[in-house]
Design an enzyme around this catalytic site. Structure first.
Site, PDB file in Angstrom:
ATOM      1  N   ARG A   1      31.462   1.377 -33.138  1.00 39.27           N
ATOM      2  CA  ARG A   1      30.420   2.327 -32.719  1.00 39.27           C
ATOM      3  C   ARG A   1      30.587   3.614 -33.526  1.00 39.27           C
ATOM      4  O   ARG A   1      31.320   4.512 -33.114  1.00 39.27           O
ATOM      5  CB  ARG A   1      30.559   2.663 -31.228  1.00 39.27           C
ATOM      6  CG  ARG A   1      30.149   1.569 -30.262  1.00 39.27           C
ATOM      7  CD  ARG A   1      30.240   2.084 -28.827  1.00 39.27           C
ATOM      8  NE  ARG A   1      29.565   1.237 -27.872  1.00 39.27           N
ATOM      9  CZ  ARG A   1      30.165   0.236 -27.198  1.00 39.27           C
ATOM     10  NH1 ARG A   1      31.438  -0.021 -27.381  1.00 39.27           N
ATOM     11  NH2 ARG A   1      29.467  -0.480 -26.330  1.00 39.27           N
TER      12      ARG A   1
ATOM     13  N   ARG B   1      21.294   1.931 -16.947  1.00 40.32           N
ATOM     14  CA  ARG B   1      22.697   1.522 -16.923  1.00 40.32           C
ATOM     15  C   ARG B   1      23.627   2.611 -16.403  1.00 40.32           C
ATOM     16  O   ARG B   1      24.794   2.358 -16.117  1.00 40.32           O
ATOM     17  CB  ARG B   1      23.129   1.074 -18.334  1.00 40.32           C
ATOM     18  CG  ARG B   1      23.081   2.170 -19.366  1.00 40.32           C
ATOM     19  CD  ARG B   1      23.181   1.634 -20.789  1.00 40.32           C
ATOM     20  NE  ARG B   1      24.533   1.637 -21.317  1.00 40.32           N
ATOM     21  CZ  ARG B   1      24.843   1.371 -22.574  1.00 40.32           C
ATOM     22  NH1 ARG B   1      23.896   1.042 -23.445  1.00 40.32           N
ATOM     23  NH2 ARG B   1      26.067   1.402 -22.999  1.00 40.32           N
TER      24      ARG B   1
ATOM     25  N   GLU C   1      19.034  -5.743 -28.375  1.00 42.70           N
ATOM     26  CA  GLU C   1      19.177  -4.914 -27.175  1.00 42.70           C
ATOM     27  C   GLU C   1      17.844  -4.718 -26.477  1.00 42.70           C
ATOM     28  O   GLU C   1      17.786  -4.316 -25.321  1.00 42.70           O
ATOM     29  CB  GLU C   1      19.720  -3.524 -27.565  1.00 42.70           C
ATOM     30  CG  GLU C   1      21.101  -3.588 -28.159  1.00 42.70           C
ATOM     31  CD  GLU C   1      21.536  -2.264 -28.743  1.00 42.70           C
ATOM     32  OE1 GLU C   1      22.398  -1.611 -28.150  1.00 42.70           O
ATOM     33  OE2 GLU C   1      21.011  -1.885 -29.818  1.00 42.70           O
TER      34      GLU C   1
ATOM     35  N   HIS D   1      29.227   5.312 -21.418  1.00 45.42           N
ATOM     36  CA  HIS D   1      30.162   5.351 -22.545  1.00 45.42           C
ATOM     37  C   HIS D   1      31.543   5.861 -22.175  1.00 45.42           C
ATOM     38  O   HIS D   1      32.519   5.518 -22.823  1.00 45.42           O
ATOM     39  CB  HIS D   1      29.533   6.053 -23.742  1.00 45.42           C
ATOM     40  CG  HIS D   1      28.554   5.137 -24.400  1.00 45.42           C
ATOM     41  ND1 HIS D   1      27.214   5.170 -24.099  1.00 45.42           N
ATOM     42  CD2 HIS D   1      28.740   4.083 -25.230  1.00 45.42           C
ATOM     43  CE1 HIS D   1      26.613   4.191 -24.758  1.00 45.42           C
ATOM     44  NE2 HIS D   1      27.505   3.527 -25.456  1.00 45.42           N
TER      45      HIS D   1
ATOM     46  N   ARG E   1      28.343  -0.798 -36.844  1.00 43.68           N
ATOM     47  CA  ARG E   1      26.982  -0.500 -36.402  1.00 43.68           C
ATOM     48  C   ARG E   1      26.611   0.900 -36.889  1.00 43.68           C
ATOM     49  O   ARG E   1      27.403   1.832 -36.716  1.00 43.68           O
ATOM     50  CB  ARG E   1      26.919  -0.551 -34.881  1.00 43.68           C
ATOM     51  CG  ARG E   1      25.574  -0.103 -34.359  1.00 43.68           C
ATOM     52  CD  ARG E   1      25.487  -0.283 -32.886  1.00 43.68           C
ATOM     53  NE  ARG E   1      26.163   0.792 -32.162  1.00 43.68           N
ATOM     54  CZ  ARG E   1      26.239   0.842 -30.839  1.00 43.68           C
ATOM     55  NH1 ARG E   1      25.717  -0.142 -30.107  1.00 43.68           N
ATOM     56  NH2 ARG E   1      26.833   1.832 -30.234  1.00 43.68           N
TER      57      ARG E   1
ATOM     58  N   CYS F   1      28.267  -8.119 -28.174  1.00 44.43           N
ATOM     59  CA  CYS F   1      29.226  -7.017 -28.126  1.00 44.43           C
ATOM     60  C   CYS F   1      29.012  -6.149 -26.890  1.00 44.43           C
ATOM     61  O   CYS F   1      29.645  -5.125 -26.723  1.00 44.43           O
ATOM     62  CB  CYS F   1      29.157  -6.191 -29.397  1.00 44.43           C
ATOM     63  SG  CYS F   1      27.518  -5.557 -29.709  1.00 44.43           S
TER      64      CYS F   1
ATOM     65  N   ASN G   1      24.559  -4.464 -22.764  1.00 48.06           N
ATOM     66  CA  ASN G   1      24.546  -3.230 -21.956  1.00 48.06           C
ATOM     67  C   ASN G   1      23.123  -2.668 -21.919  1.00 48.06           C
ATOM     68  O   ASN G   1      22.645  -2.222 -20.884  1.00 48.06           O
ATOM     69  CB  ASN G   1      25.478  -2.177 -22.562  1.00 48.06           C
ATOM     70  CG  ASN G   1      26.885  -2.695 -22.731  1.00 48.06           C
ATOM     71  OD1 ASN G   1      27.238  -3.680 -22.111  1.00 48.06           O
ATOM     72  ND2 ASN G   1      27.672  -2.041 -23.564  1.00 48.06           N
ATOM     73  N   ASP G   2      22.494  -2.700 -23.076  1.00 50.76           N
ATOM     74  CA  ASP G   2      21.107  -2.237 -23.119  1.00 50.76           C
ATOM     75  C   ASP G   2      20.124  -3.341 -22.782  1.00 50.76           C
ATOM     76  O   ASP G   2      19.151  -3.112 -22.074  1.00 50.76           O
ATOM     77  CB  ASP G   2      20.798  -1.649 -24.500  1.00 50.76           C
ATOM     78  CG  ASP G   2      21.321  -0.234 -24.617  1.00 50.76           C
ATOM     79  OD1 ASP G   2      21.072   0.566 -23.700  1.00 50.76           O
ATOM     80  OD2 ASP G   2      21.992   0.083 -25.616  1.00 50.76           O
TER      81      ASP G   2
HETATM   82  C1  PEP Z   1      25.062  -2.667 -25.877  1.00 59.50           C
HETATM   83  O1  PEP Z   1      23.999  -2.080 -25.650  1.00 59.50           O
HETATM   84  O2  PEP Z   1      25.405  -3.711 -25.285  1.00 59.50           O
HETATM   85  C2  PEP Z   1      26.002  -2.127 -26.860  1.00 59.50           C
HETATM   86  C3  PEP Z   1      27.075  -2.798 -27.220  1.00 59.50           C
HETATM   87  O3  PEP Z   1      25.750  -0.888 -27.353  1.00 59.50           O
HETATM   88  P1  PEP Z   1      26.083   0.477 -26.557  1.00 59.50           P
HETATM   89  O4  PEP Z   1      26.867   0.118 -25.335  1.00 59.50           O
HETATM   90  O5  PEP Z   1      26.834   1.347 -27.485  1.00 59.50           O
HETATM   91  O6  PEP Z   1      24.716   0.989 -26.244  1.00 59.50           O
HETATM   92 MG    MG Z   2      23.376  -0.497 -26.887  1.00 52.74          MG
END
Ligand code: PEP
Ligand code: MG
Length: 574
Positions: free
Chosen positions: A298, A467, A433, A191, A334, A504, A456-457
């Site tokens: 977020r 990650r 995710e 993050h 979200r 996203c 990302n997840d």
């Molecule tokens: C993701 O997981 O791709 C996402 C956009 O959420 P975050 O990065 O906040 O976990």
């Molecule tokens: Mg995520």
């Protein structure tokens, strides 16, 4: 000879500035028996005054940069140093045991912290313990004559170098002075990296060993396009990077021509290129880059920036601002996604072996429904001010979505009974995710209004590669055919049910992935503001038919991510 330390380019750009080390200093001391008690007490008093002066300065900076609410935490710190009981006890230990002030300070502080932490159910006392730890460290540093680093007080151009930066450290960085940052750990989707992109601060993460190579104040070149930090550069190298920096800035300027242009392929198929935001403060960058909407807000940063759970009214104000500023464009909010690398000290969440597989996001919201309902009420109240869509993070089962929707509907009924107007047309979607949700997308598509793929997840769970862990970063493969097939399946399932799919996760802004995603039929791409214009340009260079042919080949003929990359490159070259 210059040295290159490589890492992961997390936020694009080139910067050249002196190093500002953000590392915990060593605060060790020996026990000393003292002869002159008065002298020791005077030393203690001087250190208390110095610590107070530092806290006042930090408070002032925090107030200027982050606002009064954020600054108030430092009032609590000052109160600790003005508490006569605490200071008297330290003085007594010095007098009675004839020991140095450092030891007396540590002894007394430890007793208080133990007492506060024993009151486990009392978040107020937990907070006091955290304040006391922070302040006693500052006082100890003052006694030892060691300077503590503080990112919020940086007032000249620097490149911050740290082992790691928490999201709240990152939030304190002032873009005006912090030209880039480099950390030893972290991945592209940690993050802090995501926030760096929102703040448009060049950043390299996962630069293992950087702290062994740099010193405070030393000149550093950060090439956050290639992911390289260069120390001890010679005049020629410096000149090359200065030129590259200028040419990068030129390119960015040229992209400005696309701000008001429609996002469409070469043959005119329109798509949406939206922005990811963490707070309404990011909206300035979103508008400056001509986003078609907000594809991911977020909201957890609202919770993380506070000392207590944000009230319904505080949340309402933030959501309303986002909706009003973007109107008539859409805003996908979200619901909060705490957990994983985003902690919330005042919630007192359990320490977990695998936080990314644990108590996180919708799992917390469904467990602590009052908190969830407060957020939904705030969103519903704000809904009349713009074009709101809501999505739930980390959905694994259809039951979770149904439960969340039921609480949403309850909140809607309650507000109506209170005579408060709410929108009746809010779309409800889910983040994809978790691989289970991706596989079951056809079933979900019967019940949700839209999907937003959180790669990302999704990638970390599909590839079983944390990650945040740079040692397994090689497995973090957005172009892996398995990921592309999952994405394809989700998009198809949504289209068959007449619904839409966005993305996203960071993959949505990846230049290799973009033509593939276009070809797979993705409807909305959501990303950091700084990626919007380059993406709009890239999309306009492909026809739908070309992208479809490419994507089809990738999901049917490729066995590895490498083959997919080659396919895209060959296609572009042809
Ligand atoms: C993701 O997981 O791709 C996402 C956009 O959420 P975050 O990065 O906040 O976990
Ligand atoms: Mg995520």
């Amino acid at each position: 000879m210059s040295q290159k330390i490589t890492g992961i380019a997390a936020s694009e750009g080139i910067a050249i500035a002196p190093v500002y080390l953000l590392v915990d200093p060593v605060l060790t001391y020996e026990k000393v028996t003292i002869d002159n008690v008065q002298e020791e007490l005077a030393r203690l008093n001087t250190a208390v005054d110095q610590a107070k002066g530092e806290i006042k300065k930090i408070r002032h900076h925090a107030q200027q940069q982050l606002g009064e609410d954020e600054a108030q935490v430092f009032d609590a710190h000052l109160l600790v140093l003005e508490d006569p009981e605490y200071l008297t006890q330290i003085q007594q230990v010095v007098e009675e045991e004839q020991v140095n002030a450092e030891l007396a300070l540590d002894q007394v502080t430890a007793t208080y912290i133990q007492m506060f932490e024993a009151m486990e159910d009392n978040p107020y006392m937990q907070e006091r313990a955290a304040d006391l730890k922070d302040v006693s460290q500052r006082l100890l540093a003052a006694l030892l004559g060691v300077e503590l680093p503080n990112p919020s007080t940086i007032d000249h151009e620097v490149i911050v170098v740290a082992h790691d930066l928490t999201p709240s450290d990152t939030a304190q960085l002032n873009k005006k002075h912090v030209k880039a940052f480099v950390t030893e750990v972290g991945g592209r989707t940690s993050h802090s990296a995501i926030m760096a992109r929102s703040l448009e601060i060049p950043a390299i993460v996962g630069a293992t060993g950087i702290l062994d190579h740099v010193q405070q104040g030393q000149k550093l070149i950060v090439d956050a396009i290639k992911g390289e930090a260069i120390v001890d550069s010679d005049a020629e190298e410096l000149k090359t990077y200065q030129e590259e920096q200028i040419s990068y800035q030129d390119q960015r300027r040229q992209l400005q021509a696309l701000i008001d242009v429609k996002s469409a392929t070469k043959d005119g198929k329109e798509i949406e290129i939206a922005a990811n935001i963490g707070t309404p403060k990011d909206l300035a960058g979103v508008k400056a880059n001509g986003a078609d909407g907000v594809g991911l807000y977020r909201t957890e940063f609202l919770y993380m920036d506070a000392k207590n759970l944000p009230s319904e009214d505080e949340q309402y104000a933030a959501y309303r601002q986002a909706l009003c500023e973007m109107h008539p464009k859409g805003v996908v909010v979200r619901t909060m996604d705490i957990g994983g690398d985003k902690s919330l000290p005042y919630l007192d969440l359990p320490k977990e072996m695998n936080p990314f597989l644990g108590y996180r996001a919708i799992r917390i919201s469904l467990d602590r429904q009052e908190m969830f309902k407060t957020q939904l009420r705030a969103l519903l109240r704000a809904s009349v001010h713009g074009n709101l869509k809501i999505m739930f993070p980390m959905i694994a089962t259809v039951e979770e979505f149904r439960k969340a929707k039921e609480i949403f509907q309850q909140a809607q009924r309650e507000l109506q009974a209170e005579g408060i107007e709410v929108s009746q047309t809010i779309e409800l979607g889910i983040m994809i995710e978790i691989p289970a949700a991706a596989v079951l997308a056809d079933q979900f598509a019967q019940e949700v209004d839209f999907f937003s793929i959180g790669t990302n997840d999704l990638i970390q769970y599909t590839m079983a590669a944390d990650r945040m862990n740079e040692q397994v970063a090689y497995l973090y493969q957005p172009y892996h055919p398995a990921i592309l097939r999952l994405v394809h399946h989700v998009i198809q399932a949504s289209h068959q049910a007449g619904k839409w799919t966005g993305m996203c996760g960071e993959m949505a802004a990846d230049p290799i992935a973009i033509p593939l995603l276009l070809g797979l039929g993705l409807d909305e791409f959501s990303m950091s503001a700084s990626s919007i214009l380059p993406t709009r340009k890239l999309v306009s260079e492909w026809t739908t038919a070309q992208a479809q042919e490419l994507a089809q080949k990738a999901i049917t003929e490729c066995a590895t991510a490498e083959e997919v990359v080659k396919l895209v490159r060959d296609f572009e070259a042809s």
